[in-house]
Design an enzyme around this catalytic site. Structure first.
Site, mmCIF file in Angstrom:
data_model
loop_
_atom_site.group_PDB
_atom_site.id
_atom_site.type_symbol
_atom_site.label_atom_id
_atom_site.label_comp_id
_atom_site.label_asym_id
_atom_site.label_seq_id
_atom_site.Cartn_x
_atom_site.Cartn_y
_atom_site.Cartn_z
ATOM 1 C CD GLU A 1 -11.282 2.043 3.187
ATOM 2 O OE1 GLU A 1 -10.169 1.711 3.671
ATOM 3 O OE2 GLU A 1 -11.426 2.459 2.024
ATOM 4 N NE ARG B 1 -2.990 7.658 -3.669
ATOM 5 C CZ ARG B 1 -3.942 7.269 -2.823
ATOM 6 N NH1 ARG B 1 -5.203 7.141 -3.234
ATOM 7 N NH2 ARG B 1 -3.655 6.978 -1.571
ATOM 8 C CE1 TYR C 1 -4.422 9.882 8.343
ATOM 9 C CE2 TYR C 1 -3.907 8.246 6.675
ATOM 10 C CZ TYR C 1 -4.823 8.850 7.518
ATOM 11 O OH TYR C 1 -6.114 8.409 7.525
ATOM 12 N NE ARG D 1 -9.678 11.816 6.447
ATOM 13 C CZ ARG D 1 -8.930 10.747 6.674
ATOM 14 N NH1 ARG D 1 -9.269 9.561 6.182
ATOM 15 N NH2 ARG D 1 -7.817 10.868 7.364
ATOM 16 C CE1 TYR E 1 -3.283 2.931 0.547
ATOM 17 C CE2 TYR E 1 -2.338 3.189 2.740
ATOM 18 C CZ TYR E 1 -3.162 3.643 1.721
ATOM 19 O OH TYR E 1 -3.861 4.821 1.896
#
Ligand code: 3EB
Length: 330
Positions: free
Chosen positions: A317, A147, A200, A213, A140
């Site tokens: 999730e 990305r 983060y 979000r 990930y």
């Protein structure tokens, strides 16, 4: 132009106004009705049939192909998807998944620049073996590097203005990404209970995930709620307690809806009016999660799938979408 979404196990009604489709199915190749459709290999927990998310629009549709992308577009909105095998990339140097992610996102951004649909609304990312470590780094996190490099290379904001997204794990297969973009800017919404994923701390990987979000497409009355998990601040809460993780995730979605309502200055969105997709790591947790979600939100429209989640301590999730004037399910 009007944009509609529908969740169904099969396509009903006309096909000429279908802008795009994601079909979640673990069975034999589902019927795809001669139109572009991203097929994601995931087991549905609440039914045997495939789960389809179908986007329709009222305007005239044109379809095309660019590199590895297939897309359809109408005035103002474009739906596309790309499916990119990691075996295309030589894993010398950068890990193959990182290269695949960078290539996929670069192709998407090039297409959107050419067609002049520069505003990013929503990305769905499906990654094989998402929690596996290879080349000393979790897959990930490899994906996040590729990305983000593509976002930066194309001048897209990686701090304050990222699209809504989700990132889930499948067993095997190519990197699969679906996306919706358009010509009108959307509002990106953050959650005051969580720090922005774009910020983060380093413990979650050398590069932050690039999403916000939720994104609110005011012109179309569409709210895309990103994959939402049991994270407060930046930390996972309720290790090994799936019911509490479900409750915390819904509290996060509620907080996002409050922000969207503030933006619109009216109570347009509430938990009972969203259409949900819930990804659950352990199939045996499904009934507990469904019971908790029903307790919280009442009788909601929701599909349950088995998937791996991007942090190994997350058991589920939840993502959601709201279209202010939806077409009725048949
Ligand atoms: C989180 O809040 C949980 O990498 O695109 C949710 C939504 C998550 C999107 C992504 C990741 C992504 O960090 C994981």
């Amino acid at each position: 132009m009007r944009l509609y979404v529908e969740h169904a196990d099969d396509i009903q009604g006309p096909l000429d106004n279908v802008l795009g489709e994601i079909c979640f199915s673990s069975g034999p190749e589902p019927l795809i009705h001669q139109r572009p459709c991203l097929i994601v290999s995931m087991k549905r927990l609440d039914a045997q049939k495939p789960a389809r998310e179908i986007w329709r629009c009222s305007g005239e549709i044109e379809q095309g192909q660019y590199g590895d992308i297939r897309y359809r577009k109408c005035e103002g909105v474009l739906f596309g998807f790309i499916s990119l095998p990691e075996t295309r990339f030589d894993a010398q140097g950068k890990p193959a998944l990182q290269q695949a992610a960078e290539s996929a996102y670069r192709q998407i951004f090039e297409l959107l620049e050419r067609l002049e649909y520069p505003c990013l609304y929503r990305f769905w990312n499906y990654i094989a073996d998402i929690n596996q470590i290879s080349s000393g780094i979790e897959r990930y996190q490899q994906f996040n590097i590729g990305r983000q490099d593509a976002f930066v290379a194309h001048g897209h904001d990686v701090l304050g203005n990222a699209p809504a997204a989700c990132a889930l794990g499948v067993k095997e297969g190519p990197l699969c990404i679906a996306f919706i973009a358009g010509t009108a800017p959307s509002f990106n919404i953050e959650n005051p209970r969580q720090i922005s994923a774009c910020r983060y701390p380093q413990q979650y990987g050398p590069r932050s995930p690039t999403f916000s979000r939720a994104s609110l497409l005011r012109s179309e009355g569409v709210l895309f709620v990103s994959g939402t998990a049991s994270i407060v601040g930046h930390e996972t809460l309720h290790h090994n307690d799936v019911v509490m993780q479900a409750r915390e995730s819904m509290a996060n979605i509620k907080a996002v809806l409050d922000q969207a309502n503030l933006k619109l200055q009216r109570n347009a969105f509430d938990l009972s009016s969203l259409v949900y997709r819930v990804y659950i790591r352990n199939p045996s947790d499904f009934l507990f999660v469904r019971e908790e979600l029903t307790r919280i939100a009442g009788k909601i429209d929701v599909v349950y799938l088995q998937a791996d989640i991007c942090r190994s301590d997350l058991l589920l999730e939840i993502e959601a979408v709201h279209v202010l004037n939806p077409c009725k399910k048949s």
